[in-house]
Design a protein around this motif. Sequence first.
Motif, mmCIF file in Angstrom:
data_model
loop_
_atom_site.group_PDB
_atom_site.id
_atom_site.type_symbol
_atom_site.label_atom_id
_atom_site.label_comp_id
_atom_site.label_asym_id
_atom_site.label_seq_id
_atom_site.Cartn_x
_atom_site.Cartn_y
_atom_site.Cartn_z
ATOM 1 N N THR B 144 51.696 -19.667 50.524
ATOM 2 C CA THR B 144 51.390 -18.427 51.229
ATOM 3 C C THR B 144 52.644 -17.699 51.683
ATOM 4 O O THR B 144 52.770 -16.494 51.532
ATOM 5 C CB THR B 144 50.558 -18.754 52.476
ATOM 6 O OG1 THR B 144 49.540 -19.623 52.100
ATOM 7 C CG2 THR B 144 49.956 -17.536 53.057
ATOM 8 N N LYS B 145 53.557 -18.470 52.261
ATOM 9 C CA LYS B 145 54.737 -17.846 52.856
ATOM 10 C C LYS B 145 55.576 -17.160 51.778
ATOM 11 O O LYS B 145 56.028 -16.033 51.960
ATOM 12 C CB LYS B 145 55.556 -18.926 53.556
ATOM 13 C CG LYS B 145 56.706 -18.409 54.330
ATOM 14 C CD LYS B 145 56.939 -19.232 55.579
ATOM 15 C CE LYS B 145 58.200 -18.791 56.282
ATOM 16 N NZ LYS B 145 59.402 -19.371 55.696
ATOM 17 N N TYR B 147 54.581 -16.033 48.856
ATOM 18 C CA TYR B 147 53.869 -14.856 48.377
ATOM 19 C C TYR B 147 54.042 -13.707 49.356
ATOM 20 O O TYR B 147 54.300 -12.568 48.976
ATOM 21 C CB TYR B 147 52.390 -15.184 48.209
ATOM 22 C CG TYR B 147 51.599 -14.047 47.627
ATOM 23 C CD1 TYR B 147 51.488 -13.883 46.260
ATOM 24 C CD2 TYR B 147 50.968 -13.113 48.453
ATOM 25 C CE1 TYR B 147 50.776 -12.836 45.721
ATOM 26 C CE2 TYR B 147 50.262 -12.061 47.933
ATOM 27 C CZ TYR B 147 50.160 -11.927 46.564
ATOM 28 O OH TYR B 147 49.459 -10.882 46.038
ATOM 29 N N CYS B 148 53.910 -14.049 50.630
ATOM 30 C CA CYS B 148 54.004 -13.044 51.680
ATOM 31 C C CYS B 148 55.382 -12.410 51.692
ATOM 32 O O CYS B 148 55.529 -11.198 51.769
ATOM 33 C CB CYS B 148 53.695 -13.726 53.005
ATOM 34 S SG CYS B 148 53.934 -12.705 54.401
ATOM 35 N N GLU B 149 56.423 -13.257 51.579
ATOM 36 C CA GLU B 149 57.774 -12.711 51.604
ATOM 37 C C GLU B 149 58.062 -11.851 50.389
ATOM 38 O O GLU B 149 58.803 -10.880 50.471
ATOM 39 C CB GLU B 149 58.793 -13.850 51.694
ATOM 40 C CG GLU B 149 59.037 -14.238 53.132
ATOM 41 C CD GLU B 149 59.630 -15.625 53.269
ATOM 42 O OE1 GLU B 149 60.047 -16.201 52.249
ATOM 43 O OE2 GLU B 149 59.670 -16.117 54.409
ATOM 44 N N ALA B 150 57.462 -12.203 49.258
ATOM 45 C CA ALA B 150 57.715 -11.421 48.061
ATOM 46 C C ALA B 150 56.994 -10.083 48.093
ATOM 47 O O ALA B 150 57.399 -9.145 47.420
ATOM 48 C CB ALA B 150 57.290 -12.205 46.831
ATOM 49 N N ASN B 151 55.927 -9.978 48.863
ATOM 50 C CA ASN B 151 55.117 -8.769 48.786
ATOM 51 C C ASN B 151 55.155 -7.865 50.011
ATOM 52 O O ASN B 151 55.011 -6.670 49.874
ATOM 53 C CB ASN B 151 53.655 -9.142 48.514
ATOM 54 C CG ASN B 151 53.463 -9.553 47.086
ATOM 55 O OD1 ASN B 151 53.366 -8.719 46.209
ATOM 56 N ND2 ASN B 151 53.458 -10.845 46.859
ATOM 57 N N TYR B 152 55.302 -8.441 51.182
ATOM 58 C CA TYR B 152 55.261 -7.609 52.382
ATOM 59 C C TYR B 152 56.588 -7.733 53.105
ATOM 60 O O TYR B 152 57.150 -8.818 53.176
ATOM 61 C CB TYR B 152 54.123 -8.060 53.307
ATOM 62 C CG TYR B 152 52.842 -8.308 52.577
ATOM 63 C CD1 TYR B 152 52.289 -7.315 51.786
ATOM 64 C CD2 TYR B 152 52.200 -9.537 52.643
ATOM 65 C CE1 TYR B 152 51.131 -7.540 51.080
ATOM 66 C CE2 TYR B 152 51.035 -9.768 51.946
ATOM 67 C CZ TYR B 152 50.508 -8.762 51.165
ATOM 68 O OH TYR B 152 49.366 -8.992 50.465
ATOM 69 N N SER B 153 57.069 -6.618 53.634
ATOM 70 C CA SER B 153 58.388 -6.672 54.245
ATOM 71 C C SER B 153 58.279 -6.973 55.725
ATOM 72 O O SER B 153 57.263 -6.729 56.363
ATOM 73 C CB SER B 153 59.096 -5.349 54.043
ATOM 74 O OG SER B 153 58.381 -4.349 54.712
ATOM 75 N N ASN B 154 59.360 -7.466 56.259
ATOM 76 C CA ASN B 154 59.423 -7.889 57.650
ATOM 77 C C ASN B 154 59.982 -6.807 58.543
ATOM 78 O O ASN B 154 60.726 -5.964 58.095
ATOM 79 C CB ASN B 154 60.386 -9.066 57.755
ATOM 80 C CG ASN B 154 59.652 -10.356 57.889
ATOM 81 O OD1 ASN B 154 58.674 -10.421 58.619
ATOM 82 N ND2 ASN B 154 60.110 -11.361 57.187
#
Lengths: 236, 174
Positions: B144-145, B147-154
Amino acid sequence: MIDNEINYDSEPVANAGDNSSNPTTSAYPDWRKDDNTLTNAGLPDEEQEWFCDARPQPARKSWQPIEDFLNWARANSLWILAFGTGCGAIELRPLVTSRYDISRLGMQPRPTPRQANVFMIGGYVSIKTLKRIVRSYEQMQGPKFVVAVCSCAINGGMYWDSYNTVKRIDEYIPVDVYVTGCMPRPEAVLAGFTKLKELIKAGKAEGQNLYAEKFDWYKENQKKVIKDWNMPDYNW
Amino acid sequence: MEQLYNNLSLQFELNDFMLRHGTQASFIAKREQLVSLLTNLRDIHGYTHLVMVTCVDWLEDKLFQLTYIVHNHHDQSDIIVKVLIDRDMPEMDSIHHLWEQGRVFQRELHEMFGISFPGSPGQDEPMILEGWQGPPPMRRDFDTKEYCEANYSNRERDSREPEEHMQRKLYPED
Ligand code: SF4
């Protein structure tokens, strides 16, 4: 508590997770026909003519004293479209009922985007919801403002590593005021709306124009996460 | 409950019986016998309410465990039927003809774990994950992490000590 700095990322850069580094060789990505028209490519053929294909344009300003008067009037008539995307939306109920009673401040909730001018996003935003948010936001008539309530809408909150939650709502639609907290008390939300009024009176709540100016940046970001785009490119 | 289990064992191949709180029985059934077992429980033994269908991913054993919970309203007892299926070829018989709501659970399992239920209505339509292109997200080997880092920015975090911050904000002259 309110986040005072409005974070407008002005330069149209790709976001952190950009893995394609944007190899669009043609001047227009596939959703732009030319400078003023959109292709609406996501729609099926028989629906193409139901929707307008023009781009949004920034609103023209009138003479400054008139603009000031208009801003004063706008600040005192906020009609809220509350989108309960997450748990934080539960705080709107005490807000509109007798205890905190926002109608004494010239605000009231509305059921449809067409009648509202403040978009209140209550909580985490998943991809499926983001699609509805974009659509509702674009359908609202200007001048329009966005208040994002809850930590989740600001930086992902406790969904910081979720596979289906966007972490920064201001990359997809312009946000005027943030209210932090998990979940924020109704007092905090009220303080947020007071802040919004100040911003409007000072002529600084320009999210709608920003959206029109940086339309390409916002659209690129939206299209990057909404993979099945089956609505018009701009919902008039 | 034990008696019911013993009766059922004459007809079906069951094992791992466990009883909790006196009214909650669980056992493992065979994949091919599940539909007839559930039909039997529903029509003869009064377990008319399908509480839920869910899944456990036993990654190390290369198995998916499907868990069916049925409830009897007369004596308020539950039966938990577990079925183990192959993780590489996740396919299971549909139960939407027994309980209408079964198709919703099956649609969700199809989306989240990639288990297919041939014949289950609407299972290929997206339910929660519209336009999802990655692997089924509830499988344990899905990161999950990452995928999340690849798709949504912080957004950069900027943390403050609440007490100090409020002090400075409310009483700036002190
Ligand atoms: S910040 Fe807390 S209350 Fe608000 S949506 Fe997120 S988890 Fe829910």
